[in-house]
Design a protein around this motif. Structure first.
Motif, short mmCIF file in Angstrom:
data_model
loop_
_atom_site.label_atom_id
_atom_site.label_comp_id
_atom_site.label_asym_id
_atom_site.label_seq_id
_atom_site.Cartn_x
_atom_site.Cartn_y
_atom_site.Cartn_z
N ILE A 15 8.77 65.33 8.02
CA ILE A 15 7.47 65.64 7.49
C ILE A 15 7.53 67.07 7.49
O ILE A 15 7.03 67.67 8.55
CB ILE A 15 6.20 64.89 8.02
N ARG A 16 7.78 67.77 6.47
CA ARG A 16 7.55 69.23 6.55
C ARG A 16 6.47 69.62 5.94
O ARG A 16 5.76 68.77 5.06
CB ARG A 16 8.85 69.51 5.57
N PRO A 17 6.02 70.96 6.16
CA PRO A 17 4.45 71.11 5.56
C PRO A 17 4.70 71.39 4.17
O PRO A 17 5.65 71.61 3.67
CB PRO A 17 4.38 72.65 6.38
N ASP A 46 11.33 84.79 13.55
CA ASP A 46 11.76 83.74 12.35
C ASP A 46 11.02 84.10 11.15
O ASP A 46 11.61 83.66 9.90
CB ASP A 46 11.37 82.45 12.78
N THR A 47 10.15 84.75 10.95
CA THR A 47 9.39 84.96 9.78
C THR A 47 9.79 86.35 8.84
O THR A 47 9.29 86.77 7.89
CB THR A 47 7.97 85.21 9.99
N LEU A 48 11.11 87.04 9.47
CA LEU A 48 11.50 88.25 8.87
C LEU A 48 11.54 88.07 7.28
O LEU A 48 11.31 89.06 6.73
CB LEU A 48 13.01 88.52 9.75
N GLY A 49 11.96 87.10 6.86
CA GLY A 49 12.26 87.01 5.54
C GLY A 49 10.94 86.84 4.53
O GLY A 49 10.99 86.83 3.56
N ALA A 50 9.89 86.67 5.04
CA ALA A 50 8.72 86.35 4.55
C ALA A 50 8.22 87.89 3.84
O ALA A 50 7.66 87.95 2.70
CB ALA A 50 7.44 86.02 5.01
N TRP A 58 9.70 75.38 9.49
CA TRP A 58 10.04 76.62 10.43
C TRP A 58 11.66 76.22 10.82
O TRP A 58 12.10 75.12 10.61
CB TRP A 58 9.24 76.41 11.64
N PRO A 59 12.41 77.02 11.11
CA PRO A 59 13.93 76.97 11.45
C PRO A 59 13.99 75.63 12.59
O PRO A 59 13.13 75.67 13.37
CB PRO A 59 14.36 78.05 11.97
N ALA A 60 15.14 75.02 12.37
CA ALA A 60 15.40 73.98 13.44
C ALA A 60 15.36 74.65 14.60
O ALA A 60 14.85 73.79 15.91
CB ALA A 60 16.51 73.27 13.11
N ALA A 61 15.75 75.62 15.09
CA ALA A 61 15.76 76.19 16.49
C ALA A 61 14.44 76.59 17.27
O ALA A 61 14.50 76.48 18.31
CB ALA A 61 16.60 77.63 16.41
N ALA A 62 13.38 76.24 16.37
CA ALA A 62 12.00 76.29 16.96
C ALA A 62 11.75 75.33 17.66
O ALA A 62 10.95 75.35 18.59
CB ALA A 62 11.25 76.52 15.65
N SER A 63 12.32 74.08 17.43
CA SER A 63 11.82 72.82 18.11
C SER A 63 12.42 72.74 19.24
O SER A 63 13.53 72.99 19.49
CB SER A 63 12.11 71.46 17.25
N LEU A 64 11.75 72.52 20.50
CA LEU A 64 12.08 72.78 21.62
C LEU A 64 12.54 71.35 22.33
O LEU A 64 13.60 71.39 22.95
CB LEU A 64 10.94 73.42 22.54
#
Lengths: 327, 672
Positions: free
Chosen positions: A214-216, A266-270, A197-203
């Motif tokens: 640790i990425r998925p 954020d999932t627009l690219g999928a 997920w994009p870094a901006a997601a982390s709050l």
């Protein structure tokens, strides 16, 4: 799904059968109202055989030939109630299956109980699923599973369930039809190679090294073992499931830290809606696996960040019910 | 599963992996079907069946797959050609059965699924029914019915073939019970379903016929052969009156003599005088005649009325003849009067034909006959003189007369002076014709034994006889038995007692074997009952039964159809009733159900998911005035069921009491 391209009479027939089946909700007990019986092809063949033998007995004036034919015919008549009795009084209970992801197999537990002790071989058929069950005087109830392919996400029903029997001679088939009201959850299929997920997601403040580290999809596969029923879904390695593998767990517990808000935008690219849901699902599972508190932002609302099994399921259900045409 | 345990164990070991599958009972059924008619097949067919059955067995036992392709076609072709070669023709009853007996194995070798195996089962049923073409004895019936039961068992096992485990013992019991329940209804159908008189498409040329019996011609030695056979020719049951002491059973009448043999006349003027023989019967009897190649019914002399299932006519000679050979066992009822001559008014042309003798045959007998004619111009006196001549010859009665090449009458009367009945009849008829008396030979049976076990008369092939009828002007045809001149007792006593020489007579006809004779009499009495009521139950028999039930046969068809429908409906109903859930044996459960039913009638049925406590509370809310009784009923139930402080019987007694009180408390039923 039964009356696919069906003639009007077929629809009318099904409406009539549904009306009769609706008479008992919950546990469905087979009565004469919901029991249908008709000869099978084998029965028609047997009738033809008897007719030929009868002609033979007439032509050669074989009195004992007549006796044989009449006895076989009497057995065939007795077979009608005998076949129906296999099904009469059988209680059918379709339980709720465990939630699965699209692409997995949905296992509907069907509990069959007999009214009176009797030898009852039963054949269960539902759309895309088949099973057999054998009730005996010493085994008054039995649980079998109907396995369906979970193809589309959402809340699904089993569809028309047919419980049939041909015992004792196979000349007649007695069956009952029911439309169980229990439903099953099918979550979206997690994307196999989902990007992080994009870094901006982390709050939260402790973002960075850990959650990005640790990425998925980068779990250590050193010590895996199969998942057993009842264990928390949190520990399942969904990556393997998404590739079509079994549910496996790793013994390693990820440290609990951080909060993420996974955004629909954020999932627009999928790609299309389903692909975006798949990616969101993969992210949700990854976040859950890493013990992060996660929230999901969808076009129609936000699920606030939280942790735990219940939250995970709530989120996944929400994803499962996401309207297919929404943008 | 316990009594013939070693046998079953052996069978199981032999069957190997076949044990418990559908193939095992089906193979046994086929073995019964083919085994009980194995002797009837020609050697080549027998070998073919044995080879195919062995191949099938070995392949199945090893779990080899189904046979396909050119090998199967080749084998099928070989079977067809083999049948053609063995029988000499393509289509017929015998060859048809043989072909099915071979092809059933090929089909089975090729069988791939349930459908194919069911086809094999159908063919097996056909072969089992074909057993009855060979005979309808109790043994044949046992084989066919046991085989059919095994086929049904195979059907049941086939139905379950998609199930992973098959508890075959339980299944077999289920199937056996259904088959047993069907028996009474099968009996009803047997009696009630109207019989269609056959044949429908005509019997094939090779339909089976009787093996032994009289032929239609008389030649020296043709009857003496039969004297050694103790096979039954027919069985007679006297319905009214008494049989005469001299029991002559008349068959074909032979009026054409060619110098060697006597034959029935192919062309005969009708005999209107026979109509005069109608009148009240002195004896009414029922006869069950065994199959034969000939159309003749053997009837008591002077039988003037005959009824039965077959289409019969009375010939001008007074015998009874069916339109077709009596290839089946035939049951008929006859009425007869005795003591009268058979009337006929012969024209001069007929008299010439009936006194015709070929020239140059039996010159000495002709000469003696012509001498008698000159001495006695009056016909009766001439016949008397003829009889006296025969008596004076002191002929010897023997089963093994010396062989005679030609001029048989001369040889018997002047050379050997010994013979059997056919020799005497032949000689007497020739001499009577030479004396100018119209004479003919009658073939039939004489005598018969009374079976002490059931009072019927049994006439055997050994009782075959021939005698002469002579025409005397005003009366008609008078019976003369020349054998009586040689052996006066023969007419009223059996062959065994008469023949002192005991030359190759059947053992049981000898007087000292009385005990064995009695045993056989009992067996034959049962056989007669079986033949009349089971094997011989035909349309005629069925109509008689209906008449005795008070149905008129013309209307009986409708009645019988209705009764058949009712019987079938009853069968289904009974089966439904027998299969309903059994009443619980648990006394507690029984009282609880009574309670639930009582409440259900008042519109408060228990929901299947509702526990006894919840249900009780709901009821108490509904019937506050009866809450005490409801509680008094629930408490013992719950205690016995879940608490364990009460035994089931005590609790049931308490519940019964509470139920009685409750009934009084409750308002009347909803509908009332």
């Amino acid at each position: 799904m039964i009356s696919r391209g069906a003639a009007p009479w077929r629809e009318g027939l099904e409406r009539w059968q549904r009306r009769r089946a609706a008479a008992s909700a919950g546990t469905f007990t087979v009565t004469h109202r919901t029991l249908y019986i008709l000869p099978t092809a084998a029965g028609a063949g047997f009738a033809l055989t008897l007719f030929v033998l009868w002609l033979l007995a007439i032509n050669y004036s074989l009195s004992l030939g007549h006796a044989l034919v009449f006895w076989l015919a009497a057995v065939a008549v007795m077979a009608i109630p005998a076949t129906a009795a296999n099904l009469r009084g059988v209680a059918i209970d379709v339980g709720e299956p465990e939630a699965v992801f699209a692409g997995e197999r949905l296992r509907w537990p069907v509990m069959l109980r007999a009214g009176a002790p009797r030898f009852r071989p039963l054949e269960l058929t539902a759309p895309g699923a088949q099973a057999v069950a054998l009730l005996t005087p010493s085994l008054g109830s039995v649980r079998v599973f109907l396995e369906q392919n979970a193809e589309r996400r959402g809340l699904v029903r089993l569809g028309r369930l047919r419980v049939a029997t041909r015992h004792p001679f196979g000349w007649f088939r007695a069956w009952t039809l029911l439309w169980p009201t229990t439903s099953a959850w099918i979550y979206p299929r997690p994307e196999p190679q989902a990007p992080p997920w994009p870094a901006a997601a982390s709050l939260a403040e402790e973002t960075g090294a850990l959650s990005q580290g640790i990425r998925p999809g980068e779990e250590d596969f050193a010590d895996l073992r199969p998942w057993r029923a009842g264990e928390p879904l949190r520990r399942v390695l969904w990556k393997i499931v998404a590739r079509g593998g079994p549910r496996m767990l790793s013994r390693r517990e990820g440290p609990a830290a951080g909060t993420v808000l996974l955004r629909w935008n954020d999932t627009l690219g999928a790609g299309d809606v389903e692909a975006r849901l798949s990616r969101l699902c993969a992210w949700v599972l990854a976040a859950h696996h890493q013990h992060l508190a996660f929230g999901v932002e969808l076009p129609d609302g936000v699920l606030p960040p939280d942790r735990g099994e219940a939250h995970l399921h709530a989120v996944l259900r929400r994803l499962a019910l996401f309207p297919p045409e929404a943008a | 599963m316990n009594a013939p345990a070693p046998l079953l164990r052996g069978l199981k070991r032999l069957a190997g992996p076949l044990a418990g599958t559908a193939a095992a009972p089906l193979a046994l059924a086929l073995a019964l079907a083919l085994g009980s008619q194995f002797n009837e097949f020609p050697l080549g067919i027998q070998a073919g069946i044995a080879v195919l059955a062995t191949v099938w067995f070995l392949r199945r036992r090893q779990g080899a797959g189904s046979l396909t392709g050119w090998r199967l076609w080749l084998m099928g072709l070989a079977c067809a050609l083999g049948v053609r070669w063995q029988y000499g023709y393509w289509f017929g009853q015998e060859s048809g059965v043989a072909l099915v007996a071979l092809l059933v194995w090929l089909k089975w070798l090729e069988a791939r699924g349930e459908r194919d195996e069911r086809l094999v089962a159908a063919l097996t049923l056909f072969l089992l029914t074909a057993v009855f073409l060979r005979g309808q004895t109790p043994l044949h019936a046992l084989a066919a019915f046991a085989g059919a039961g095994l086929v049904l068992l195979a059907c049941a096992r086939l139905t379950l073939s998609s199930f992973p485990t098959q508890p075959s013992g339980r299944l077999d019991r289920d199937v056996g019970r259904t088959m047993a329940w069907a028996i009474p209804f099968a009996l009803l159908l047997f009696v009630l379903v109207p019989r269609v008189p056959g044949p429908l498409w005509g019997l094939p040329a090779d339909a089976r016929a009787g093996k032994t019996g009289l032929s239609e011609t008389l030649e020296a030695g043709s009857i003496a052969q039969l004297a050694r056979s103790d096979e039954i020719a027919f069985v007679v049951e006297v319905l009214e009156g008494e049989l005469p002491a001299a029991r002559y059973w008349r068959g074909p009448v032979l009026e054409v003599y060619d110098g060697r043999s006597w034959k029935p006349s192919p062309w005969r003027v009708p005999n209107p005088a026979l109509e005069a023989t109608q009148g009240p019967a002195q004896v009414r009897y029922r006869s069950l005649q065994e199959p034969s190649d000939l159309p003749w019914l053997f009837t008591l002399e002077r039988t003037h009325a005959l009824s039965g299932a077959v289409d019969v006519e009375r010939t001008a000679t007074g015998s009874w003849r069916a339109r077709q050979p009596l290839l089946q066992r035939t049951l008929f009822t006859g009425e007869a009067r005795f003591g009268e001559a058979l009337p006929e008014n012969l024209t001069p042309a007929a008299i010439r034909a009936l006194t015709f003798l070929p020239p140059q045959v039996n010159p000495r007998t002709r000469e003696a006959g012509e001498a008698l004619a000159r001495e006695h111009p009056q016909a009766e006196a001439r016949l008397e003189a003829l009889a006296a001549f025969f008596r004076a010859r002191q002929l010897r009665y023997t089963l093994t007369p010396p062989a005679v090449a030609r001029d048989s009458a001369d040889a018997v009367l002047f050379d050997t002076r010994a013979g059997f009945c056919e020799h005497f009849a032949d000689a007497f008829a020739v001499m009577a014709r030479a004396a100018g008396l119209p004479a003919r030979v009658v073939l039939g049976y004489l005598g018969g034994e009374r079976n002490p076990a059931n009072g019927t008369w049994i006439i055997r092939q050994a009782d075959a006889h021939s005698w002469v009828e002579v025409w005397l002007a005003p009366h008609g045809w008078v019976r003369v038995d020349p054998t009586a001149f040689a052996q006066p007792e023969r007419a009223e006593r059996s062959l065994g007692e008469v023949l002192l020489e005991r030359e190759g007579l059947p053992l049981l006809l000898r007087p000292e074997w009385r005990w064995a004779w009695r045993l056989r009499a009992q067996l034959e009495a049962w056989e007669y009952a079986w033949n009349v009521w089971a094997a011989g139950f035909d349309a005629e028999r069925q109509h008689r039964l209906w008449r005795s039930l008070g149905w008129r046969p013309d209307r009986a068809l409708g009645w019988a159809l209705a009764a058949t429908g009712i019987a079938l409906a009853l069968a289904a109903l009974l089966a439904w009733w027998l299969q309903r859930p059994a009443a619980s044996r648990d006394p507690l459960e029984r009282q609880w159900r009574r309670f639930c039913r009582l409440m259900a009638r008042r519109g408060l049925a228990r929901d299947p998911a509702e526990g006894p406590l919840d249900y009780g509370e709901r009821l108490m809310r509904h019937f506050p005035q009866a809450s005490g009784e409801i509680e008094a009923l629930l408490r013992p139930y719950l205690q016995a069921r879940y608490g364990g402080t009460l035994t089931a019987d005590e609790a049931a007694a308490a519940m019964r009491r509470a139920l009685r009180n409750l009934r009084r408390r409750l308002p009347q039923e909803k509908s009332a």
